[in-house]
Scaffold this motif. Structure first.
Motif, PDB file in Angstrom:
ATOM      1  N   SER A   1       0.753  -1.117  -0.062  1.00  0.00           N
ATOM      2  CA  SER A   1      -0.135   0.006  -0.104  1.00  0.00           C
ATOM      3  C   SER A   1       0.904   1.356  -0.052  1.00  0.00           C
ATOM      4  N   LEU A   2       1.965   1.291   0.663  1.00  0.00           N
ATOM      5  CA  LEU A   2       2.894   2.359   0.706  1.00  0.00           C
ATOM      6  C   LEU A   2       3.595   2.620  -0.691  1.00  0.00           C
ATOM      7  N   TRP A   3       4.025   1.434  -1.426  1.00  0.00           N
ATOM      8  CA  TRP A   3       4.529   1.759  -2.837  1.00  0.00           C
ATOM      9  C   TRP A   3       3.256   2.124  -3.644  1.00  0.00           C
ATOM     10  N   LEU A   4       2.150   1.663  -3.790  1.00  0.00           N
ATOM     11  CA  LEU A   4       0.968   2.125  -4.585  1.00  0.00           C
ATOM     12  C   LEU A   4       0.663   3.587  -4.266  1.00  0.00           C
ATOM     13  N   LEU A   5       0.662   4.103  -2.880  1.00  0.00           N
ATOM     14  CA  LEU A   5       0.596   5.449  -2.588  1.00  0.00           C
ATOM     15  C   LEU A   5       1.487   6.284  -3.059  1.00  0.00           C
ATOM     16  N   LYS A   6       2.548   5.787  -3.262  1.00  0.00           N
ATOM     17  CA  LYS A   6       4.012   6.534  -3.685  1.00  0.00           C
ATOM     18  C   LYS A   6       3.657   6.696  -5.235  1.00  0.00           C
ATOM     19  N   ARG A   7       3.226   5.725  -5.805  1.00  0.00           N
ATOM     20  CA  ARG A   7       3.306   5.740  -7.287  1.00  0.00           C
ATOM     21  C   ARG A   7       1.984   6.559  -7.848  1.00  0.00           C
ATOM     22  N   LEU A   8       0.931   6.625  -6.985  1.00  0.00           N
ATOM     23  CA  LEU A   8      -0.466   7.326  -7.692  1.00  0.00           C
ATOM     24  C   LEU A   8       0.066   8.902  -7.102  1.00  0.00           C
ATOM     25  N   SER A   9       0.743   9.385  -6.187  1.00  0.00           N
ATOM     26  CA  SER A   9       1.034  10.392  -5.964  1.00  0.00           C
ATOM     27  C   SER A   9       2.047  11.416  -6.480  1.00  0.00           C
ATOM     28  N   ALA A  10       2.966  10.549  -7.429  1.00  0.00           N
ATOM     29  CA  ALA A  10       4.144  11.296  -7.940  1.00  0.00           C
ATOM     30  C   ALA A  10       3.317  11.922  -9.124  1.00  0.00           C
ATOM     31  N   PRO A  11       4.186  13.036  -9.391  1.00  0.00           N
ATOM     32  CA  PRO A  11       3.511  13.670 -10.792  1.00  0.00           C
ATOM     33  C   PRO A  11       4.038  12.908 -11.689  1.00  0.00           C
ATOM     34  N   ARG A  12       3.133  13.068 -13.118  1.00  0.00           N
ATOM     35  CA  ARG A  12       3.502  12.510 -14.252  1.00  0.00           C
ATOM     36  C   ARG A  12       3.431  13.747 -15.392  1.00  0.00           C
ATOM     37  N   GLY A  13       4.125  13.169 -16.474  1.00  0.00           N
ATOM     38  CA  GLY A  13       4.025  14.002 -17.708  1.00  0.00           C
ATOM     39  C   GLY A  13       4.811  15.395 -17.694  1.00  0.00           C
ATOM     40  N   ASP A  14       4.211  16.369 -18.224  1.00  0.00           N
ATOM     41  CA  ASP A  14       5.216  17.656 -18.342  1.00  0.00           C
ATOM     42  C   ASP A  14       5.211  18.263 -16.747  1.00  0.00           C
ATOM     43  N   ALA A  15       4.182  17.962 -16.008  1.00  0.00           N
ATOM     44  CA  ALA A  15       4.387  18.467 -14.602  1.00  0.00           C
ATOM     45  C   ALA A  15       5.420  18.019 -13.951  1.00  0.00           C
ATOM     46  N   ALA A  16       5.810  16.869 -14.199  1.00  0.00           N
ATOM     47  CA  ALA A  16       6.905  16.309 -13.096  1.00  0.00           C
ATOM     48  C   ALA A  16       8.174  17.096 -13.370  1.00  0.00           C
ATOM     49  N   GLY A  17       8.586  17.774 -14.301  1.00  0.00           N
ATOM     50  CA  GLY A  17       9.756  18.394 -14.374  1.00  0.00           C
ATOM     51  C   GLY A  17       9.688  19.933 -14.342  1.00  0.00           C
ATOM     52  N   LEU A  18       8.315  20.405 -14.175  1.00  0.00           N
ATOM     53  CA  LEU A  18       8.242  22.068 -14.442  1.00  0.00           C
ATOM     54  C   LEU A  18       8.759  22.670 -13.047  1.00  0.00           C
ATOM     55  N   MET A  19       8.839  22.419 -11.867  1.00  0.00           N
ATOM     56  CA  MET A  19       9.164  22.807 -10.698  1.00  0.00           C
ATOM     57  C   MET A  19      10.006  21.931  -9.828  1.00  0.00           C
ATOM     58  N   ARG A  20      10.977  22.595  -9.065  1.00  0.00           N
ATOM     59  CA  ARG A  20      11.764  21.849  -8.255  1.00  0.00           C
ATOM     60  C   ARG A  20      12.312  22.832  -7.088  1.00  0.00           C
ATOM     61  N   VAL A  21      12.586  22.396  -6.050  1.00  0.00           N
ATOM     62  CA  VAL A  21      13.125  23.130  -4.996  1.00  0.00           C
ATOM     63  C   VAL A  21      14.432  23.274  -5.069  1.00  0.00           C
ATOM     64  N   VAL A  22      15.227  24.358  -5.252  1.00  0.00           N
ATOM     65  CA  VAL A  22      16.650  24.421  -5.317  1.00  0.00           C
ATOM     66  C   VAL A  22      17.303  24.374  -3.894  1.00  0.00           C
ATOM     67  N   ALA A  23      16.639  25.317  -2.940  1.00  0.00           N
ATOM     68  CA  ALA A  23      17.208  25.601  -1.748  1.00  0.00           C
ATOM     69  C   ALA A  23      16.302  25.894  -0.724  1.00  0.00           C
ATOM     70  N   GLY A  24      16.906  25.949   0.594  1.00  0.00           N
ATOM     71  CA  GLY A  24      15.581  26.236   1.753  1.00  0.00           C
ATOM     72  C   GLY A  24      16.552  26.420   3.153  1.00  0.00           C
ATOM     73  N   THR A  25      16.004  27.261   3.990  1.00  0.00           N
ATOM     74  CA  THR A  25      16.674  27.689   4.982  1.00  0.00           C
ATOM     75  C   THR A  25      15.616  27.964   6.015  1.00  0.00           C
ATOM     76  N   ALA A  26      15.683  27.475   7.226  1.00  0.00           N
ATOM     77  CA  ALA A  26      14.918  27.930   8.352  1.00  0.00           C
ATOM     78  C   ALA A  26      15.109  29.422   8.894  1.00  0.00           C
ATOM     79  N   VAL A  27      14.185  29.919   8.851  1.00  0.00           N
ATOM     80  CA  VAL A  27      14.302  31.457   9.671  1.00  0.00           C
ATOM     81  C   VAL A  27      13.482  31.506  10.862  1.00  0.00           C
ATOM     82  N   GLY A  28      12.890  30.710  11.497  1.00  0.00           N
ATOM     83  CA  GLY A  28      12.357  30.673  12.647  1.00  0.00           C
ATOM     84  C   GLY A  28      11.971  29.264  13.159  1.00  0.00           C
ATOM     85  N   THR A  29      10.977  29.178  13.939  1.00  0.00           N
ATOM     86  CA  THR A  29      10.798  27.962  14.420  1.00  0.00           C
ATOM     87  C   THR A  29       9.761  27.315  13.476  1.00  0.00           C
TER      88      THR A  29
END
Length: 145
Positions: free
Chosen positions: A56-84
């Motif tokens: 069920s975890l594998w199936l959930l991961k497969r179903l929630s993964a983006p597909r097609g053109d939307a898969a490579g449209l955005m990505r997180v480059v960097a991030g930092t915490a500035v508060g709690t």
């Protein structure tokens, strides 16, 4: 309330007749065979539950993964915490980087930067996984000797 001994004696053979199959079954089953069967049944049940969990975890991961053109449209480059609970995140969308402030219940755009305007990195990026970090520390220790 008086005890009626003659009526109890009349019921005794009927009661023993009903209990006789249960008593006979208890005498024929050996405890070692019953214990071994119970352990095998317990382990098989546990294996089935774990297999269903991983499937069920594998199936959930497969179903929630983006597909097609939307898969490579955005990505997180960097991030930092500035508060709690607040973070500043750089997101790459096409050829632009968006600087976004993320707080509980709120996401705010802070700036938009062209992708080529940032200076190149002088240090290699820090690995996020444990194995990469361990390799880097071991290589640094070997170079010091």
């Amino acid at each position: 309330m008086a005890l009626d001994i003659p009526s109890m004696r009349a019921r005794l053979p009927i009661t023993l007749g009903l209990l006789q199959p249960a008593l006979a079954g208890a005498q024929t089953a050996s405890p070692s065979q019953d214990l071994g069967g119970s352990i095998i049944q317990l382990l098989l049940g546990l294996a089935i539950v774990l297999a269903l969990l991983f499937a069920s975890l594998w199936l959930l991961k497969r179903l929630s993964a983006p597909r097609g053109d939307a898969a490579g449209l955005m990505r997180v480059v960097a991030g930092t915490a500035v508060g709690t609970r607040e973070r500043v995140v750089v997101i790459e969308v096409g050829t632009t980087w968006l600087v976004v402030g993320v707080a509980p219940g709120r996401v705010s755009a802070l700036a938009e930067i062209p992708r080529a305007s940032l200076p190149p990195e002088t240090d290699p990026p820090q690995p996020r996984d444990f194995a990469g970090r361990l390799k880097q520390l071991l290589a640094r220790g070997n170079n010091a000797r």
